[in-house]
Write an enzyme that holds these catalytic residues in place. Structure first.
Site, PDB file in Angstrom:
ATOM      1  N   LYS A  78       0.807  -1.221   0.000  1.00  0.00           N
ATOM      2  CA  LYS A  78       0.000   0.000   0.000  1.00  0.00           C
ATOM      3  C   LYS A  78       0.844   1.277   0.000  1.00  0.00           C
ATOM      4  O   LYS A  78       0.449   2.287  -0.560  1.00  0.00           O
ATOM      5  CB  LYS A  78      -0.928   0.006   1.219  1.00  0.00           C
ATOM      6  CG  LYS A  78      -1.948  -1.131   1.204  1.00  0.00           C
ATOM      7  CD  LYS A  78      -3.325  -0.646   0.908  1.00  0.00           C
ATOM      8  CE  LYS A  78      -4.323  -1.718   0.574  1.00  0.00           C
ATOM      9  NZ  LYS A  78      -4.289  -2.959   1.312  1.00  0.00           N
ATOM     10  N   GLU A  98      -9.779   6.381   2.753  1.00  0.00           N
ATOM     11  CA  GLU A  98     -10.709   5.417   3.332  1.00  0.00           C
ATOM     12  C   GLU A  98      -9.885   4.195   3.710  1.00  0.00           C
ATOM     13  O   GLU A  98      -8.830   3.959   3.123  1.00  0.00           O
ATOM     14  CB  GLU A  98     -11.790   5.027   2.311  1.00  0.00           C
ATOM     15  CG  GLU A  98     -11.398   3.906   1.331  1.00  0.00           C
ATOM     16  CD  GLU A  98     -10.292   4.284   0.353  1.00  0.00           C
ATOM     17  OE1 GLU A  98     -10.079   5.491   0.121  1.00  0.00           O
ATOM     18  OE2 GLU A  98      -9.630   3.361  -0.181  1.00  0.00           O
ATOM     19  N   SER A 144       1.792  -9.843  -0.982  1.00  0.00           N
ATOM     20  CA  SER A 144       1.372  -8.444  -0.846  1.00  0.00           C
ATOM     21  C   SER A 144       1.569  -7.840   0.542  1.00  0.00           C
ATOM     22  O   SER A 144       1.736  -6.632   0.667  1.00  0.00           O
ATOM     23  CB  SER A 144      -0.090  -8.299  -1.280  1.00  0.00           C
ATOM     24  OG  SER A 144      -0.921  -9.173  -0.533  1.00  0.00           O
TER      25      SER A 144
HETATM   26  C1  LIG Z   1      -5.200  -4.088   1.018  1.00  0.00           C
HETATM   27  C2  LIG Z   1      -4.501  -5.349   0.799  1.00  0.00           C
HETATM   28  C3  LIG Z   1      -4.850  -6.227  -0.250  1.00  0.00           C
HETATM   29  C4  LIG Z   1      -6.017  -6.014  -1.158  1.00  0.00           C
HETATM   30  O1  LIG Z   1      -5.975  -4.845  -1.912  1.00  0.00           O
HETATM   31  P1  LIG Z   1      -5.591  -4.836  -3.453  1.00  0.00           P
HETATM   32  O2  LIG Z   1      -5.898  -3.458  -3.869  1.00  0.00           O
HETATM   33  O3  LIG Z   1      -6.426  -5.854  -4.138  1.00  0.00           O
HETATM   34  O4  LIG Z   1      -4.154  -5.169  -3.547  1.00  0.00           O
HETATM   35  C5  LIG Z   1      -4.092  -7.371  -0.424  1.00  0.00           C
HETATM   36  N1  LIG Z   1      -3.064  -7.668   0.387  1.00  0.00           N
HETATM   37  C6  LIG Z   1      -2.719  -6.859   1.416  1.00  0.00           C
HETATM   38  C7  LIG Z   1      -1.581  -7.264   2.283  1.00  0.00           C
HETATM   39  C8  LIG Z   1      -3.414  -5.685   1.661  1.00  0.00           C
HETATM   40  O5  LIG Z   1      -3.068  -4.893   2.682  1.00  0.00           O
END
Ligand SMILES: *Cc1c(COP(=O)(O)O)cnc(C)c1O
Length: 443
Positions: free
Chosen positions: A133, A155, A422
């Site tokens: 993020k 948000e 992610s």
């Molecule tokens: C917010 C988040 C997601 C989902 O959001 P995307 O916009 O689909 O990437 C996925 N993995 C993590 C670790 C997140 O914090």
């Protein structure tokens, strides 16, 4: 909006006909159009009062997009502050486990080539604040500063985007208000406290289901009355044009690094790239630099929740229909009358009824395959990665891990599969403990 969707659909069919007559098809990466369209999807379905803000954002970003200094400043900052580039790590133990499973499945069957692709993890969990993020919030905060804005709003659902926004605001000395559903405030105490410690103001949203969708509505409402001095940092590749493009571009650093790292480590591109899809930003970030490389299979994994019935999952690309949500046309989980449907996922970051318009475009053009993984499969993958590799993944990411393992089992041992890791799973430890105790109680 059904009339609108049909009309756009017809427009798309005719443009495909035009494309087919050309000797060279346009590249899939050449989107959005100047009107903010990804094929039929995207657009700017917003009240008129927001148009000046979107136009200012479009103009500023159009200028900065071709400004090398802007990107090299951002890149230098990512190196010192974010900890980029993040490593591309070969998950040897997980690969071994997948190969053992493949061998067990193959036992007794006619001999064939050894199965079980090499699994590589793109370690976005090691980026500052623990997820991808931050790539977006730092980029958009620099954009806000270029537009002379003194305040940012955001948000947040699980709180990860809120924390990443608060971090960027703290660093650059901007005021920061984060909208968060009251239900999420209760579930995500740690992230609420992190935001407050970073100097942000957390505004509890009491409307609707008191979750992410409602927080997004409130943030947009705030922006309508505050555009002169405020920038709204949307947290994924969703919302009206130009947000889906801006967020994709800032997140594409993941895919660009992955590509360079594959070429360095493997001397070639990977065979497959897998990522989880909530709004779709981590997936868009790692996919986009590969969309024109047709030999690289791209797989997006949505939240399959507890079942396929409405309300049990959060998988608009698997079960949704085109509709308008938060300013753009995309696949949405909706009722027959066009109301946003209830959604469920064990992971707060995937618990969203919509998805970025570029994913809808990739889905319909068949460039990316989308699938869904259930809560319990994700929970199992969470445990497996933790025990085999010593990495606690986010529950969102665990969906991608679960599918990647299934896919790797079918691929030859010479193949290479990259999973976008992610984020880290520390934030999910309480929820995992709760889920495990229900699982165990059920036995
Ligand atoms: C917010 C988040 C997601 C989902 O959001 P995307 O916009 O689909 O990437 C996925 N993995 C993590 C670790 C997140 O914090």
């Amino acid at each position: 909006m059904p009339g609108e969707a049909t009309q756009r659909g017809a427009g798309r069919a005719s443009s495909e006909r035009v494309m087919a007559e050309k000797p060279m098809a346009a590249r899939l990466s050449d989107v959005p159009s100047p009107q903010g369209r990804f094929g039929a999807f995207g657009g700017q379905y917003v009240p008129e009062t927001l148009m000046p803000a979107l136009q200012q954002l479009e103009e500023t970003y159009a200028r900065l997009r071709s400004d090398d200094t802007f990107w090299s400043d951002l890149s230098t900052f990512h190196k010192s502050f974010t900890g980029r580039p993040t490593p591309l790590y070969r998950a040897g133990n997980l690969t071994k486990l997948v190969r053992q499973r493949a061998a067990r499945t193959a036992a007794g069957k006619p001999a064939q080539a050894e199965l079980g692709a090499n699994i590589w993890l793109k370690r976005e969990d090691l980026a500052h604040t623990g997820a991808h993020k931050i790539n977006n919030t730092l980029g958009q905060t620099l954009l806000a500063i270029k537009m002379g804005k003194k305040r940012i709003i955001a948000e947040t659902g699980a709180g990860q985007h809120g924390v990443a926004s608060a971090t960027a605001a703290a660093h650059f000395g901007l005021a920061c208000d984060v909208y968060m559903g009251a239900e999420d405030v209760r579930r995500q105490r740690l992230n609420v406290m992190r935001m407050k410690l970073l100097g942000a103001n957390v505004i509890e949203v009491q409307t609707g289901s008191k979750t992410l969708k409602d927080a997004t509505n409130e943030a947009m409402r705030d922006w309508m009355g505050s555009v002169e001095h405020t920038h709204y940092i949307i947290g994924s590749v969703v919302g009206p044009h130009p947000f889906p493009m801006i967020v994709r571009d800032f997140q594409s650093i993941i895919g660009h690094e992955t590509k360079a790292q594959c070429l360095r480590h493997l001397g070639k591109l990977p065979d497959a790239v897998v990522a989880c899809v909530g709004g779709g930003s981590n997936a868009a970030g790692i996919f986009y630099p590969f969309v024109d490389d047709e030999k690289v299979a791209l797989v997006g994994v949505e939240a399959g929740g507890t079942g396929n019935a409405p309300g049990q999952h959060a998988a608009p690309l698997s079960f949704g229909t085109p509709g308008v949500l938060h300013g753009s046309l995309s696949y949405v989980l909706q009722t027959d009358t066009g109301q946003t449907a209830d959604v469920h996922s064990c992971s707060a970051g995937l618990d969203y009824p919509g998805v970025g318009p570029e994913h809808s475009y990739w889905r319909d053009s068949k460039r990316v395959t989308y699938t869904a993984v259930t809560d319990s499969e994700a929970l199992e993958a969470f445990g497996l990665l933790s025990r085999t590799e010593g990495i606690l993944p986010a529950l969102e990411t665990s969906h991608a891990i679960a599918w990647a393992m299934k896919l790797a089992e079918q691929m030859p041992a010479t193949a290479n599969l990259v999973v976008n890791l992610s984020g880290r799973g520390d934030k999910d430890v309480d929820e995992v403990a709760r889920l495990l105790s229900t699982v165990n109680a059920g036995h």
